[in-house]
Structure formats: C-alpha cells, structure tokens
Design a protein around this motif. Structure first.
Motif, PDB file in Angstrom:
ATOM      1  N   LYS A   7       4.623  13.221  -1.075  1.00 12.46           N
ATOM      2  CA  LYS A   7       3.886  13.125   0.186  1.00 12.46           C
ATOM      3  C   LYS A   7       2.390  12.922  -0.058  1.00 12.46           C
ATOM      4  N   ASP A   8       2.024  12.612  -1.293  1.00 13.76           N
ATOM      5  CA  ASP A   8       0.636  12.392  -1.686  1.00 13.76           C
ATOM      6  C   ASP A   8       0.192  10.997  -1.225  1.00 13.76           C
ATOM      7  N   VAL A   9      -0.617  10.959  -0.172  1.00 13.70           N
ATOM      8  CA  VAL A   9      -1.034   9.688   0.426  1.00 13.70           C
ATOM      9  C   VAL A   9      -1.826   8.829  -0.569  1.00 13.70           C
ATOM     10  N   ILE A  10      -2.598   9.439  -1.429  1.00 13.38           N
ATOM     11  CA  ILE A  10      -3.369   8.678  -2.425  1.00 13.38           C
ATOM     12  C   ILE A  10      -2.415   7.972  -3.399  1.00 13.38           C
ATOM     13  N   ASN A  47       8.164   4.927  -5.082  1.00 12.74           N
ATOM     14  CA  ASN A  47       6.976   5.781  -5.019  1.00 12.74           C
ATOM     15  C   ASN A  47       7.206   7.005  -4.138  1.00 12.74           C
ATOM     16  N   MET A  48       8.216   6.970  -3.279  1.00 11.74           N
ATOM     17  CA  MET A  48       8.540   8.124  -2.445  1.00 11.74           C
ATOM     18  C   MET A  48       9.153   9.259  -3.261  1.00 11.74           C
ATOM     19  N   ILE A  49       9.598   8.944  -4.506  1.00 17.96           N
ATOM     20  CA  ILE A  49      10.081   9.994  -5.406  1.00 17.96           C
ATOM     21  C   ILE A  49       9.136  10.131  -6.608  1.00 17.96           C
ATOM     22  N   GLY A  50       7.917   9.630  -6.435  1.00 13.10           N
ATOM     23  CA  GLY A  50       6.884   9.843  -7.441  1.00 13.10           C
ATOM     24  C   GLY A  50       6.854   8.861  -8.590  1.00 13.10           C
ATOM     25  N   VAL A  51       7.520   7.709  -8.446  1.00 15.62           N
ATOM     26  CA  VAL A  51       7.544   6.699  -9.508  1.00 15.62           C
ATOM     27  C   VAL A  51       6.952   5.409  -8.958  1.00 15.62           C
ATOM     28  N   SER A  52       5.880   4.950  -9.559  1.00 10.57           N
ATOM     29  CA  SER A  52       5.162   3.768  -9.063  1.00 10.57           C
ATOM     30  C   SER A  52       5.754   2.479  -9.635  1.00 10.57           C
ATOM     31  N   GLY A 133       1.738  -0.516  -1.524  1.00  8.28           N
ATOM     32  CA  GLY A 133       0.747   0.527  -1.273  1.00  8.28           C
ATOM     33  C   GLY A 133       0.251   0.543   0.160  1.00  8.28           C
ATOM     34  N   ILE A 134       1.000  -0.108   1.050  1.00  8.67           N
ATOM     35  CA  ILE A 134       0.631  -0.142   2.468  1.00  8.67           C
ATOM     36  C   ILE A 134       1.260   1.056   3.157  1.00  8.67           C
ATOM     37  N   ILE A 135       0.413   1.875   3.740  1.00  6.92           N
ATOM     38  CA  ILE A 135       0.882   3.048   4.475  1.00  6.92           C
ATOM     39  C   ILE A 135       0.806   2.737   5.952  1.00  6.92           C
ATOM     40  N   ILE A 136       1.969   2.746   6.604  1.00  2.00           N
ATOM     41  CA  ILE A 136       1.970   2.436   8.037  1.00  2.00           C
ATOM     42  C   ILE A 136       1.387   3.578   8.832  1.00  2.00           C
TER      43      ILE A 136
END
Length: 136
Positions: A7-10, A47-52, A133-136
């Motif tokens: 949940k880290d927005v950065i 990335n929702m599970i912490g993997v970019s 990396g687009i956050i709606i």
C-alpha cells in the motif's frame, strides 16, 4: 504463495521493470494472491505484492490470465468510470477505453496479441497503469 498487499504509494508510483523467465515464481505468487482476494478483486499487478516487474494477473471472464510485459497497442471508445484498488483507499474517477489491443508474453515468453473489450479491457487497463506507475 499468498503475498501481503503493498500500500506504499511511493513504491506503487514507480514504473515497473520488464519481466523475465526468472520472474515465473512472482507470477505464481501474484495469481495465488489474486485468487485469495477473488471476492473483492478482479486483477492485480506485481507491484501490488511488492515486486516492481511488468506482470499482471486478471480474471478473464471466469478463467485467470497472466500477462508478462503487457503493452496497450491501440484503444477506442473512451468512457468515464470510477475504480477502486486493493492497494489504495476509496474509488477514483478514471478514463478508460471500451476496446483495447494488447501485446504481452505468456508464461513461455511467447508473444501474444489480442483485442479485449468491456469489463476485461477495463481490468487490463487498470493493471497496465500499475505497471506504468500510474495511480488512479
């Protein structure tokens, strides 16, 4: 393995790196995590599970589809809607497209191209936004 949600927005705002065959275990974990959250979620990006990495998993009309390195090649039929996300609080307005043409790689890293419409197209667009990396 079911992973904890990021949940880290950065972190979520960072563009994901291309996926490789070495990322197959990440895809398996992503799919397990999506299935675990099936009552409130229809798609997830790595990335929702912490993997970019550029990996998404979606519920494709009742069956699951994993895409490595998805890219939207074309789109038509814009519309406005609202979407929520397990990694973010609340719902947000967003512009989506009724029809999209997508190129991706399957689990054997063979390139696939297909046109998606409706709800499935909306899910894919949301998850590709995550990869960008687009956050709606």
């Amino acid at each position: 393995m079911i992973r904890e949600l990021c949940k880290d927005v950065i972190f979520l705002a960072q563009k994901s790196r291309p996926a490789t065959p070495e990322d197959l275990p990440v895809a398996a974990d992503l799919l397990d995590t999506l299935k675990h959250h099936k009552d409130g979620c229809v798609g997830m990006a790595a990335n929702m599970i912490g993997v970019s990495k550029r990996i998404i998993a979606i519920d494709n009309d009742g069956s699951y589809l994993v895409m490595f390195n998805p890219e939207i090649l074309g789109k038509s039929g814009p519309y406005e809607t609202e979407e929520g996300c397990l990694s973010l609080t609340g719902v947000r307005p967003v512009r989506r497209w009724k029809t999209i043409k997508v190129r991706w790689q399957n689990e054997k890293f063979q390139t696939r191209i297909k046109t998606f419409t409706g709800w499935t197209a909306e899910i894919i667009q949301h998850e590709v936004d995550h990869c960008e990396g687009i956050i709606i």
